[in-house]
Design a protein around this motif. Structure first.
Motif, PDB file in Angstrom:
ATOM      1  N   UNK A   1      43.147  46.516  27.903  1.00  0.00           N
ATOM      2  CA  UNK A   1      43.988  47.621  27.462  1.00  0.00           C
ATOM      3  C   UNK A   1      44.385  48.526  28.622  1.00  0.00           C
ATOM      4  N   UNK A   2      43.461  48.734  29.551  1.00  0.00           N
ATOM      5  CA  UNK A   2      43.726  49.637  30.672  1.00  0.00           C
ATOM      6  C   UNK A   2      44.937  49.201  31.487  1.00  0.00           C
ATOM      7  N   UNK A   3      45.265  47.931  31.442  1.00  0.00           N
ATOM      8  CA  UNK A   3      46.413  47.433  32.181  1.00  0.00           C
ATOM      9  C   UNK A   3      47.675  47.309  31.356  1.00  0.00           C
ATOM     10  N   UNK A   4      47.589  47.648  30.053  1.00  0.00           N
ATOM     11  CA  UNK A   4      48.734  47.412  29.171  1.00  0.00           C
ATOM     12  C   UNK A   4      49.212  48.623  28.385  1.00  0.00           C
ATOM     13  N   UNK A   5      48.358  49.621  28.166  1.00  0.00           N
ATOM     14  CA  UNK A   5      48.739  50.735  27.305  1.00  0.00           C
ATOM     15  C   UNK A   5      49.430  51.849  28.098  1.00  0.00           C
ATOM     16  N   UNK A   6      50.343  52.532  27.424  1.00  0.00           N
ATOM     17  CA  UNK A   6      50.976  53.722  27.992  1.00  0.00           C
ATOM     18  C   UNK A   6      51.488  54.589  26.857  1.00  0.00           C
TER      19      UNK A   6
ATOM     20  N   UNK B   1      42.032  53.811  33.904  1.00  0.00           N
ATOM     21  CA  UNK B   1      40.742  53.334  34.413  1.00  0.00           C
ATOM     22  C   UNK B   1      39.664  53.529  33.351  1.00  0.00           C
ATOM     23  N   UNK B   2      39.106  52.465  32.829  1.00  0.00           N
ATOM     24  CA  UNK B   2      37.953  52.630  31.942  1.00  0.00           C
ATOM     25  C   UNK B   2      36.843  53.393  32.667  1.00  0.00           C
ATOM     26  N   UNK B   3      36.139  54.225  31.950  1.00  0.00           N
ATOM     27  CA  UNK B   3      35.141  55.074  32.592  1.00  0.00           C
ATOM     28  C   UNK B   3      34.104  54.248  33.344  1.00  0.00           C
ATOM     29  N   UNK B   4      33.686  53.122  32.772  1.00  0.00           N
ATOM     30  CA  UNK B   4      32.615  52.347  33.414  1.00  0.00           C
ATOM     31  C   UNK B   4      33.044  51.705  34.728  1.00  0.00           C
ATOM     32  N   UNK B   5      34.344  51.707  35.034  1.00  0.00           N
ATOM     33  CA  UNK B   5      34.820  51.135  36.295  1.00  0.00           C
ATOM     34  C   UNK B   5      35.041  52.200  37.369  1.00  0.00           C
ATOM     35  N   UNK B   6      34.856  53.459  37.056  1.00  0.00           N
ATOM     36  CA  UNK B   6      35.121  54.534  38.007  1.00  0.00           C
ATOM     37  C   UNK B   6      34.017  54.644  39.057  1.00  0.00           C
ATOM     38  N   UNK B   7      34.405  55.021  40.268  1.00  0.00           N
ATOM     39  CA  UNK B   7      33.448  55.108  41.372  1.00  0.00           C
ATOM     40  C   UNK B   7      32.323  56.094  41.083  1.00  0.00           C
ATOM     41  N   UNK B   8      32.628  57.138  40.337  1.00  0.00           N
ATOM     42  CA  UNK B   8      31.614  58.134  40.038  1.00  0.00           C
ATOM     43  C   UNK B   8      30.466  57.610  39.199  1.00  0.00           C
ATOM     44  N   UNK B   9      30.671  56.468  38.539  1.00  0.00           N
ATOM     45  CA  UNK B   9      29.623  55.884  37.706  1.00  0.00           C
ATOM     46  C   UNK B   9      29.115  54.559  38.282  1.00  0.00           C
ATOM     47  N   UNK B  10      29.452  54.307  39.559  1.00  0.00           N
ATOM     48  CA  UNK B  10      29.090  53.032  40.185  1.00  0.00           C
ATOM     49  C   UNK B  10      27.586  52.845  40.297  1.00  0.00           C
ATOM     50  N   UNK B  11      26.837  53.936  40.325  1.00  0.00           N
ATOM     51  CA  UNK B  11      25.386  53.851  40.482  1.00  0.00           C
ATOM     52  C   UNK B  11      24.667  53.632  39.154  1.00  0.00           C
ATOM     53  N   UNK B  12      25.411  53.607  38.052  1.00  0.00           N
ATOM     54  CA  UNK B  12      24.787  53.492  36.739  1.00  0.00           C
ATOM     55  C   UNK B  12      24.812  52.057  36.231  1.00  0.00           C
ATOM     56  N   UNK B  13      24.020  51.813  35.185  1.00  0.00           N
ATOM     57  CA  UNK B  13      24.004  50.485  34.571  1.00  0.00           C
ATOM     58  C   UNK B  13      25.361  50.139  33.980  1.00  0.00           C
ATOM     59  N   UNK B  14      26.116  51.162  33.579  1.00  0.00           N
ATOM     60  CA  UNK B  14      27.418  50.936  32.958  1.00  0.00           C
ATOM     61  C   UNK B  14      28.369  50.192  33.878  1.00  0.00           C
ATOM     62  N   UNK B  15      28.216  50.382  35.186  1.00  0.00           N
ATOM     63  CA  UNK B  15      29.121  49.744  36.142  1.00  0.00           C
ATOM     64  C   UNK B  15      29.017  48.223  36.101  1.00  0.00           C
ATOM     65  N   UNK B  16      27.915  47.695  35.580  1.00  0.00           N
ATOM     66  CA  UNK B  16      27.718  46.247  35.531  1.00  0.00           C
ATOM     67  C   UNK B  16      28.285  45.616  34.262  1.00  0.00           C
ATOM     68  N   UNK B  17      28.769  46.451  33.360  1.00  0.00           N
ATOM     69  CA  UNK B  17      29.221  45.964  32.066  1.00  0.00           C
ATOM     70  C   UNK B  17      30.525  45.194  32.155  1.00  0.00           C
ATOM     71  N   UNK B  18      30.707  44.310  31.194  1.00  0.00           N
ATOM     72  CA  UNK B  18      32.001  43.690  30.947  1.00  0.00           C
ATOM     73  C   UNK B  18      32.443  44.102  29.557  1.00  0.00           C
ATOM     74  N   UNK B  19      33.552  44.819  29.493  1.00  0.00           N
ATOM     75  CA  UNK B  19      34.130  45.251  28.226  1.00  0.00           C
ATOM     76  C   UNK B  19      35.556  44.693  28.196  1.00  0.00           C
ATOM     77  N   UNK B  20      35.718  43.458  27.771  1.00  0.00           N
ATOM     78  CA  UNK B  20      37.001  42.763  27.956  1.00  0.00           C
ATOM     79  C   UNK B  20      38.189  43.420  27.272  1.00  0.00           C
ATOM     80  N   UNK B  21      38.002  43.936  26.068  1.00  0.00           N
ATOM     81  CA  UNK B  21      39.130  44.557  25.377  1.00  0.00           C
ATOM     82  C   UNK B  21      39.540  45.838  26.093  1.00  0.00           C
TER      83      UNK B  21
END
Length: 372
Positions: free
Chosen positions: A337-342, A313-333
């Motif tokens: 990656x969050x769905x492909x790396x291990x 989970x990218x940090x900006x998508x976490x519920x704990x940061x939903x109230x911040x401006x970061x939650x509105x961001x789009x960071x495509x890379x």
């Protein structure tokens, strides 16, 4: 078949006599808080990096937090960093009262995309916080160039990169300060929590020593706030002193594990780690990539192999940061990656036969996944 997961037990067995002697030496010394072991470790860790100062603290999260505060970062300030990191990086930023502002990452190395830094600077920006991820360094010259141009501080997050170098320079020595974690799984790990901050600036060192000890310079007298109880434990410091002497060996063992993966998996559909030019990678993690990551991980469980994702989970998508401006961001890379790396198993004591089992099982799974 034995489930293949990391455990400190093998490494503890190899170092048990020295570890127990370290504990006994502290308990016998009569100095349990901020004694000789902390002082010696600080000097030795600084010397290892060619740094002027080191201040031991209680964990890596507070190393970031106190590092920021020692550089004067606080309420209302912006700190530019990445969302492809462990959440504590951002938790520490928020803990100072500052706001995290994210840039995307490089699709090859997964490190901060430094080409996005200048455009991210606003009149509130006070600091850039590059995360040296998975064991290698963010390209620091572009970071420093932007910092100089806009009068910004630089705090390096080195929690995953003990001993890594870029163009021969140790990570943690390029910016105003650098934060390290000694969580047990790290390249240099304690037997509990621990952290440290390196700096080349005497005033930052002074600030850090006050910050970790309630805001005091002298006992019982608070000189300035904020202040914290964030001291590195004397027992952990003594253990770290002894393990520091073996750090080069730990790194060599990790690189040998990485080389075996590289040789055995280079002809598969996995995207293997890319090394930034000039970097000496220490392989805290060996992170690979595949568009059918979840299927691969699920099928490997049939072989009793359980792999980790760093980070799902990218940090900006976490519920704990939903109230911040970061939650509105789009960071495509970052989001892709969050769905492909291990991560494949990576630790110095990983036996060749265990690694071979991972490789053989992974190749078998990939053959079925790639066949559709």
């Amino acid at each position: 078949m034995t489930t293949l997961v990391w455990s400190y037990q093998d490494e503890y067995a190899a170092e048990r006599v020295d570890i127990l002697d370290a504990v006994d030496s502290v308990f016998s010394s009569g100095q349990l808080i901020l004694g000789e072991s902390v002082s010696r470790f600080e000097k030795e860790f600084a010397a290892f990096h060619g740094a002027e100062h080191c201040v031991g603290v209680d964990n890596g999260t507070n190393a970031v937090k106190l590092g920021l505060e020692a550089l004067g970062i606080g309420e209302g300030d912006e700190v530019i960093t990445v969302s492809n990191t462990a959440a504590p990086t951002v938790v520490a930023i928020v803990g100072t009262g500052a706001t995290a502002k994210f840039v995307d990452v490089d699709p090859a190395t997964y490190l901060m995309d430094t080409s996005q830094l200048a455009a991210a600077v606003t009149d509130r920006t006070r600091c850039i916080l590059p995360v040296h991820l998975y064991g290698q360094s963010v390209p620091m010259e572009p970071v420093l160039k932007v910092a100089r141009a806009y009068g910004l501080e630089v705090l390096e997050d080195c929690a995953q990169a003990h001993g890594a170098r870029q163009h021969g320079r140790a990570v943690g020595t390029a910016g105003g300060a650098a934060a390290f974690s000694f969580y047990p799984t790290k390249v240099l790990g304690a037997y509990g929590d621990g952290g440290a901050v390196l700096t080349g600036r005497a005033q930052v060192d002074k600030n850090l020593r006050r910050l970790r000890y309630y805001g005091m310079e002298e006992r019982y007298y608070v000189d300035a706030l904020p202040g914290h109880n964030s001291r590195l434990d004397e027992v952990q410091a003594e253990i770290l002193r002894r393990r520091l002497r073996r750090l080069d060996g730990y790194i060599a063992a990790r690189r040998a594990v990485a080389a075996r993966y590289q040789e055995a998996l280079s002809d598969t559909s996995l995207v293997l780690p890319a090394i930034e030019p000039g970097n000496d990678h220490v392989y805290y993690l060996y992170v690979v990539r595949h568009p059918r990551r979840d299927t691969i991980i699920e099928r490997l469980r049939d072989y009793d192999i359980h792999l980790n994702v760093s980070y799902p989970w990218p940090v900006h998508t976490m519920a704990g940061f939903a109230h911040t401006e970061a939650a509105k961001l789009s960071l495509p890379v970052t989001e892709r990656l969050a769905g492909e790396i291990f991560s494949l198993p990576m630790y110095p004591s990983l036996a060749t036969e265990r690694q071979d089992r991972v490789i053989e099982s992974l190749r078998a799974v990939l053959a079925t996944v790639d066949a559709g």
